[in-house]
Motif scaffolding. Structure first.
Motif, PDB file in Angstrom:
ATOM      1  N   ARG A 158       0.832  -1.217   0.000  1.00 28.94           N
ATOM      2  CA  ARG A 158       0.000   0.000   0.000  1.00 28.94           C
ATOM      3  C   ARG A 158       0.859   1.256   0.000  1.00 28.94           C
ATOM      4  N   VAL A 159       1.980   1.227   0.714  1.00 33.02           N
ATOM      5  CA  VAL A 159       2.890   2.374   0.712  1.00 33.02           C
ATOM      6  C   VAL A 159       3.380   2.649  -0.705  1.00 33.02           C
ATOM      7  N   ILE A 160       3.801   1.596  -1.401  1.00 37.04           N
ATOM      8  CA  ILE A 160       4.271   1.750  -2.782  1.00 37.04           C
ATOM      9  C   ILE A 160       3.136   2.213  -3.682  1.00 37.04           C
ATOM     10  N   SER A 161       1.932   1.706  -3.450  1.00 37.57           N
ATOM     11  CA  SER A 161       0.782   2.119  -4.250  1.00 37.57           C
ATOM     12  C   SER A 161       0.482   3.608  -4.064  1.00 37.57           C
ATOM     13  N   ARG A 162       0.604   4.102  -2.829  1.00 40.13           N
ATOM     14  CA  ARG A 162       0.378   5.527  -2.581  1.00 40.13           C
ATOM     15  C   ARG A 162       1.414   6.377  -3.332  1.00 40.13           C
ATOM     16  N   LEU A 163       2.658   5.945  -3.269  1.00 36.48           N
ATOM     17  CA  LEU A 163       3.697   6.664  -4.007  1.00 36.48           C
ATOM     18  C   LEU A 163       3.421   6.629  -5.509  1.00 36.48           C
ATOM     19  N   ASN A 164       3.005   5.476  -5.987  1.00 29.99           N
ATOM     20  CA  ASN A 164       2.673   5.317  -7.409  1.00 29.99           C
ATOM     21  C   ASN A 164       1.590   6.313  -7.832  1.00 29.99           C
ATOM     22  N   ASP A 165       0.558   6.437  -7.032  1.00 26.52           N
ATOM     23  CA  ASP A 165      -0.547   7.355  -7.356  1.00 26.52           C
ATOM     24  C   ASP A 165      -0.067   8.805  -7.409  1.00 26.52           C
ATOM     25  N   ILE A 166       0.811   9.166  -6.469  1.00 26.86           N
ATOM     26  CA  ILE A 166       1.314  10.546  -6.430  1.00 26.86           C
ATOM     27  C   ILE A 166       2.214  10.819  -7.638  1.00 26.86           C
ATOM     28  N   ILE A 167       3.017   9.835  -8.022  1.00 30.55           N
ATOM     29  CA  ILE A 167       3.863   9.969  -9.212  1.00 30.55           C
ATOM     30  C   ILE A 167       3.007  10.180 -10.458  1.00 30.55           C
ATOM     31  N   LEU A 168       1.920   9.410 -10.570  1.00 29.13           N
ATOM     32  CA  LEU A 168       1.050   9.521 -11.745  1.00 29.13           C
ATOM     33  C   LEU A 168       0.278  10.834 -11.770  1.00 29.13           C
ATOM     34  N   GLU A 169       0.081  11.443 -10.617  1.00 26.21           N
ATOM     35  CA  GLU A 169      -0.543  12.769 -10.603  1.00 26.21           C
ATOM     36  C   GLU A 169       0.373  13.789 -11.277  1.00 26.21           C
ATOM     37  N   ILE A 170       1.662  13.624 -11.084  1.00 21.92           N
ATOM     38  CA  ILE A 170       2.645  14.519 -11.705  1.00 21.92           C
ATOM     39  C   ILE A 170       2.763  14.251 -13.202  1.00 21.92           C
ATOM     40  N   ASN A 171       2.848  12.969 -13.554  1.00 21.44           N
ATOM     41  CA  ASN A 171       3.033  12.586 -14.959  1.00 21.44           C
ATOM     42  C   ASN A 171       2.200  11.343 -15.254  1.00 21.44           C
ATOM     43  N   TYR A 174       3.728   8.487 -17.462  1.00 25.33           N
ATOM     44  CA  TYR A 174       4.980   7.816 -17.137  1.00 25.33           C
ATOM     45  C   TYR A 174       4.739   6.314 -17.022  1.00 25.33           C
ATOM     46  N   GLU A 175       5.495   5.532 -17.780  1.00 26.38           N
ATOM     47  CA  GLU A 175       5.209   4.100 -17.924  1.00 26.38           C
ATOM     48  C   GLU A 175       5.750   3.233 -16.790  1.00 26.38           C
ATOM     49  N   TYR A 176       6.642   3.777 -15.988  1.00 24.09           N
ATOM     50  CA  TYR A 176       7.321   2.954 -14.986  1.00 24.09           C
ATOM     51  C   TYR A 176       7.058   3.452 -13.558  1.00 24.09           C
ATOM     52  N   LEU A 178       5.203   2.338 -11.021  1.00 27.54           N
ATOM     53  CA  LEU A 178       5.333   1.358  -9.935  1.00 27.54           C
ATOM     54  C   LEU A 178       6.793   1.009  -9.689  1.00 27.54           C
ATOM     55  N   SER A 179       7.554   0.845 -10.758  1.00 30.59           N
ATOM     56  CA  SER A 179       8.986   0.563 -10.618  1.00 30.59           C
ATOM     57  C   SER A 179       9.684   1.713  -9.906  1.00 30.59           C
ATOM     58  N   LEU A 180       9.275   2.932 -10.228  1.00 31.37           N
ATOM     59  CA  LEU A 180       9.872   4.104  -9.598  1.00 31.37           C
ATOM     60  C   LEU A 180       9.497   4.168  -8.112  1.00 31.37           C
ATOM     61  N   ALA A 181       8.232   3.881  -7.809  1.00 26.77           N
ATOM     62  CA  ALA A 181       7.768   3.918  -6.419  1.00 26.77           C
ATOM     63  C   ALA A 181       8.482   2.872  -5.568  1.00 26.77           C
ATOM     64  N   SER A 182       8.634   1.671  -6.105  1.00 30.17           N
ATOM     65  CA  SER A 182       9.319   0.623  -5.341  1.00 30.17           C
ATOM     66  C   SER A 182      10.816   0.913  -5.237  1.00 30.17           C
ATOM     67  N   THR A 183      11.376   1.571  -6.236  1.00 32.15           N
ATOM     68  CA  THR A 183      12.788   1.967  -6.186  1.00 32.15           C
ATOM     69  C   THR A 183      13.029   2.985  -5.079  1.00 32.15           C
ATOM     70  N   ILE A 184      12.115   3.929  -4.929  1.00 38.54           N
ATOM     71  CA  ILE A 184      12.219   4.900  -3.838  1.00 38.54           C
ATOM     72  C   ILE A 184      12.190   4.182  -2.490  1.00 38.54           C
ATOM     73  N   THR A 185      11.224   3.292  -2.334  1.00 41.71           N
ATOM     74  CA  THR A 185      11.006   2.633  -1.051  1.00 41.71           C
ATOM     75  C   THR A 185      12.171   1.731  -0.661  1.00 41.71           C
ATOM     76  N   ILE A 218      14.038  11.570  -8.771  1.00 44.53           N
ATOM     77  CA  ILE A 218      12.662  11.379  -9.217  1.00 44.53           C
ATOM     78  C   ILE A 218      12.158  12.576 -10.000  1.00 44.53           C
ATOM     79  N   LEU A 219      12.430  13.780  -9.504  1.00 41.87           N
ATOM     80  CA  LEU A 219      11.962  14.981 -10.211  1.00 41.87           C
ATOM     81  C   LEU A 219      12.634  15.106 -11.584  1.00 41.87           C
TER      82      LEU A 219
END
Length: 224
Positions: A158-171, A174-176, A178-185, A218-219
């Motif tokens: 769920r933590v990764i999913s929340r990050l994923n949603d916030i990333i997709l709000e920005i872009n 962006y095709e990756y 979930l990969s980006l969210a899990s990479t952060i975590t 990330i930015l």
């Protein structure tokens, strides 16, 4: 923020434990002293027998709460990620600027941890150190697929999913994400580990933190 969190119970998947340790003084002592002991001797050398000595209770009493030390580590990991999830929910809830929201989310997942006085039997600073050093042992097992099906890692996901949603709000394109969210975590834990143990393998230090690194990474990635 603190007043809100003080009224919230951190919820861990029920299948991980036999009896909820939050429901008794003994259970809370098991959690408190397991954190201290794992931090002191490492998970590989941690045993329920040693824990029983620390809490001045029979080893058998610990087995009434957890069937194995692996399940106890899963509990500690799930508690930590649930605690992070609540911070993500509350600290980003009223942020309308999407870039600012993403920066705050990255900060929460990657920053060094401060002790939270709302949970007196859990030292979050020590628990964070355990997560940095031992978290991978909770899922690098032969049973990981079945435990995943049983929902043991639902909070972490769920933590990764929340990050994923916030990333997709920005872009949104962006095709990756979930990969980006899990990479952060996961990457934040790795950078903290390198900073503490392999200083020549990272640019992160007390001044240039994992938060600084991942925010820039990330930015820059999302703006390309």
């Amino acid at each position: 923020m603190k007043n809100l969190l003080s009224n919230i119970k951190i919820v861990v998947p029920e299948k991980i434990y036999i009896k909820d340790p939050e429901t008794s003084d003994l259970g809370k002592r098991i959690i408190e002293y397991s954190i201290k002991l794992i931090d002191e001797v490492g998970f590989d050398h941690f045993t329920f027998k040693k824990l029983g000595v620390e809490i001045k209770s029979n080893e058998s009493s610990i087995y009434r709460y957890f069937e194995s030390k692996h399940k106890l580590l899963l509990y500690l990991s799930s508690w930590y990620w649930a605690w992070i999830e609540y911070q993500l929910a509350f600290e980003t809830h009223n942020i309308t600027d999407l870039k600012e929201k993403l920066e705050k989310a990255i900060e929460i997942v990657t920053r060094s941890v401060s002790e939270d006085s709302n949970y007196t039997h859990i030292n979050e600073v020590t628990l964070h150190r355990i997560i940095v050093n031992e978290n991978s042992k909770s899922f690098l097992t032969k049973e990981v697929d079945q435990e995943n099906k049983d929902g043991y890692f639902i909070v972490y996901k769920r933590v990764i999913s929340r990050l994923n949603d916030i990333i997709l709000e920005i872009n949104p394109n962006y095709e990756y994400s979930l990969s980006l969210a899990s990479t952060i975590t996961e990457g934040a834990l790795h950078q903290h580990f390198l900073k503490d143990h392999f200083k020549t393998l990272t640019n992160c230090n007390d001044q240039r933190t994992p938060t600084t690194f991942f925010t820039k990474l990330i930015l820059d990635t999302l703006q390309k």
